[in-house]
Design a protein around this motif. Structure first.
Motif, short mmCIF file in Angstrom:
data_model
loop_
_atom_site.label_atom_id
_atom_site.label_comp_id
_atom_site.label_asym_id
_atom_site.label_seq_id
_atom_site.Cartn_x
_atom_site.Cartn_y
_atom_site.Cartn_z
N THR A 75 -63.60 32.29 -1.28
CA THR A 75 -63.46 33.75 -1.18
C THR A 75 -62.60 34.28 -2.32
O THR A 75 -62.21 33.53 -3.22
CB THR A 75 -62.74 34.12 0.14
N TYR A 76 -62.28 35.58 -2.25
CA TYR A 76 -61.35 36.17 -3.22
C TYR A 76 -59.94 35.61 -3.00
O TYR A 76 -59.05 35.86 -3.79
CB TYR A 76 -61.34 37.71 -3.09
N ARG A 77 -59.73 34.89 -1.89
CA ARG A 77 -58.46 34.18 -1.67
C ARG A 77 -58.68 32.74 -2.14
O ARG A 77 -58.30 31.78 -1.47
CB ARG A 77 -58.14 34.23 -0.17
N GLY A 78 -59.31 32.58 -3.30
CA GLY A 78 -59.94 31.31 -3.65
C GLY A 78 -59.15 30.35 -4.50
O GLY A 78 -59.62 29.26 -4.78
N PHE A 124 -65.82 34.63 -4.30
CA PHE A 124 -66.56 35.89 -4.18
C PHE A 124 -65.68 37.04 -3.71
O PHE A 124 -65.02 36.94 -2.67
CB PHE A 124 -67.74 35.71 -3.22
N GLY A 125 -65.70 38.12 -4.48
CA GLY A 125 -64.94 39.32 -4.12
C GLY A 125 -65.60 40.09 -3.00
O GLY A 125 -64.95 40.88 -2.30
N ILE A 126 -66.89 39.87 -2.80
CA ILE A 126 -67.62 40.54 -1.72
C ILE A 126 -67.35 39.77 -0.43
O ILE A 126 -67.56 38.56 -0.37
CB ILE A 126 -69.14 40.52 -2.01
N ASP A 154 -62.26 36.03 8.86
CA ASP A 154 -62.76 36.54 10.13
C ASP A 154 -63.52 37.85 9.96
O ASP A 154 -64.43 38.15 10.73
CB ASP A 154 -61.60 36.73 11.12
N GLY A 155 -63.16 38.62 8.91
CA GLY A 155 -63.86 39.89 8.67
C GLY A 155 -65.32 39.68 8.30
O GLY A 155 -66.18 40.53 8.58
N ALA A 156 -65.62 38.53 7.71
CA ALA A 156 -66.98 38.29 7.20
C ALA A 156 -68.00 38.10 8.31
O ALA A 156 -69.21 38.29 8.09
CB ALA A 156 -66.97 37.06 6.29
N LEU A 184 -56.15 36.17 11.44
CA LEU A 184 -55.81 37.26 12.37
C LEU A 184 -56.00 38.67 11.84
O LEU A 184 -56.00 39.62 12.61
CB LEU A 184 -54.39 37.13 12.93
N TYR A 185 -56.14 38.83 10.53
CA TYR A 185 -56.30 40.18 9.97
C TYR A 185 -57.45 40.24 8.98
O TYR A 185 -57.70 39.30 8.22
CB TYR A 185 -55.02 40.60 9.21
N GLY A 186 -58.15 41.36 9.01
CA GLY A 186 -59.09 41.70 7.95
C GLY A 186 -58.40 42.82 7.18
O GLY A 186 -58.26 43.94 7.72
C1 LIG Z 1 -68.81 43.79 1.44
C2 LIG Z 1 -67.35 44.19 1.31
N1 LIG Z 1 -66.86 45.15 2.12
C3 LIG Z 1 -65.55 45.53 2.01
C4 LIG Z 1 -64.74 44.94 1.08
C5 LIG Z 1 -63.26 45.35 0.98
N2 LIG Z 1 -62.43 44.28 1.56
C6 LIG Z 1 -61.83 43.39 0.76
S1 LIG Z 1 -60.98 42.26 1.65
C7 LIG Z 1 -61.42 42.92 3.10
C8 LIG Z 1 -60.95 42.28 4.39
C9 LIG Z 1 -61.65 41.00 4.73
O1 LIG Z 1 -60.96 40.28 5.70
P1 LIG Z 1 -61.30 38.79 6.08
O2 LIG Z 1 -62.76 38.53 5.91
O3 LIG Z 1 -60.74 38.55 7.43
O4 LIG Z 1 -60.56 37.91 4.99
P2 LIG Z 1 -59.02 37.72 4.66
O5 LIG Z 1 -58.67 38.74 3.62
O6 LIG Z 1 -58.29 37.89 5.94
O7 LIG Z 1 -58.90 36.35 4.12
C10 LIG Z 1 -62.21 44.03 2.89
C11 LIG Z 1 -62.75 44.86 3.99
C12 LIG Z 1 -65.30 43.96 0.24
N3 LIG Z 1 -64.57 43.34 -0.70
N4 LIG Z 1 -66.61 43.58 0.40
#
Ligand SMILES: Cc1ncc(C[n+]2csc(CCOP(=O)(O)OP(=O)(O)O)c2C)c(N)n1
Length: 320
Positions: A75-78, A124-126, A154-156, A184-186
């Motif tokens: 992920t973008y936390r990669g 991936f930033g998405i 968890d947001g994905a 725990l957080y998105g």
């Molecule tokens: C398709 C898409 N929607 C919205 C965003 C904006 N966004 C970046 S991080 C994030 C939260 C994602 O949370 P999670 O998947 O739980 O990952 P975490 O950051 O907790 O590791 C959002 C909504 C994005 N980058 N891509």
């Protein structure tokens, strides 16, 4: 793989050499991230950064069971996923500082690092982009041999393509392992406020074996990942792992994380995956000193490295 509801934290560490290596990788990620944060605040890292501190056991535990033909999408936390795979820390730091010596020539930035040599097909930033990429890789690997792993937050799981990809992977029995890092957080929102039902149930409804594990126990993660990877390798199709973990820092950049409940961070710090590993191993001084020295040298090298040529038509990009 069994469908267990509770986490099965492993008490038993593997042999000392392997335990030290897992600990070393986790420590390298932690110190690397501290360094990135420092350099970011000094203006040396441009754009944004999303740090992995606190989640190290997930990437390290999973990547420790992968072989040379396997592939990983992060992920973008990669940075954590990359370092767990063995991507050169120096090349990664150089990359984040935009230097020509970076693993992508200094042009990828924090969120989009790729290093095919080390099996990293991309970060991936998405949100959830890693799920689609790993599913595609798994389709290719079904013929060629190997397993594809997707790390995601968890947001994905609330993205449409999460369902499309997992359904596809199950129907075609792809060698894929889906690792949801539930921290725990998105961004700034507690996941329960935006996610209906249990995370694991999303995979179970597609008849994908799944389990929820303690994501701060590196050996427990390793055990779960080994089972999932072996199953995928044997042609039995995808698995889903929900790893419960916590990020010790804000979502990105200078977010101080004020939305956390009082005491929450402290209680997770008591479950710090590094301290748990260190307690199980005993003396880690040699590794601690080696990583500190490595980091100090890396910072010096990275700051001295040249920036890439600004030529937008550079040959290597035209030729792919
Ligand atoms: C398709 C898409 N929607 C919205 C965003 C904006 N966004 C970046 S991080 C994030 C939260 C994602 O949370 P999670 O998947 O739980 O990952 P975490 O950051 O907790 O590791 C959002 C909504 C994005 N980058 N891509």
């Amino acid at each position: 793989m069994s469908r267990t509801q509770a986490s099965k934290a492993s008490e038993a560490a593997p042999d000392r050499e392997e335990a030290l290596e897992l600990y070393r990788r986790m420590l390298l990620i932690r110190r690397f991230e501290d360094t990135v944060q420092d350099l970011f605040l000094k203006g040396e890292v441009h754009g944004t950064t999303h740090l992995y501190s606190g989640q190290e056991a997930v990437a390290v535990g999973v990547c420790s069971v992968l072989g040379e033909h396997d592939r990983v999408a992060g992920t973008y936390r990669g940075h954590g996923h990359a370092l767990a795979l063995g991507v050169e820390a120096q090349g990664l730091l150089d990359e984040l500082l935009g230097r020509a010596t970076g693993v992508c020539g200094g042009r990828a930035g924090s969120m989009n690092v790729i290093d095919l040599e080390h099996r990293l097909i991309g970060c991936f930033g998405i949100v959830g982009g890693s799920i689609a990429a790993a599913t595609g890789a798994a389709l290719a690997l079904k013929r060629e041999g190997g397993v594809a792993v997707a790390f995601f937050g968890d947001g994905a799981i609330n993205q449409g393509y999460f369902h499309e990809c997992l359904n596809f992977a199950r129907v075609f029995r792809l060698p894929a392992v889906y690792v949801c890092e539930n921290n725990l957080y998105g961004e700034f929102t507690p996941y329960e406020q935006v996610t209906a039902g249990e995370i694991r149930a999303r995979a179970e409804t597609l008849d994908i074996p799944s389990q929820t594990i303690d994501g701060n126990d590196v050996w427990g993660v390793q055990t779960a990942a080994r089972e999932a990877v072996q199953r995928a390798r044997a042609g039995e199709g995808p698995c889903f792992i929900e790893a419960l973990t916590y990020r010790f820092v804000g979502h990105s950049r200078s977010d101080p994380g004020r939305y956390r409940k009082p005491g929450e961070l402290d209680s997770w710090r008591e479950r710090d995956p590094l301290i748990r590993a260190r307690d199980a191993i005993g003396d880690t001084e040699e590794v601690d000193q080696a990583v500190e020295a490595q980091i100090a040298q890396m910072i010096e090298n990275a700051l001295a490295a040249p920036f890439p040529s600004p030529d937008p038509n550079a040959r290597e990009y035209k030729d792919g």
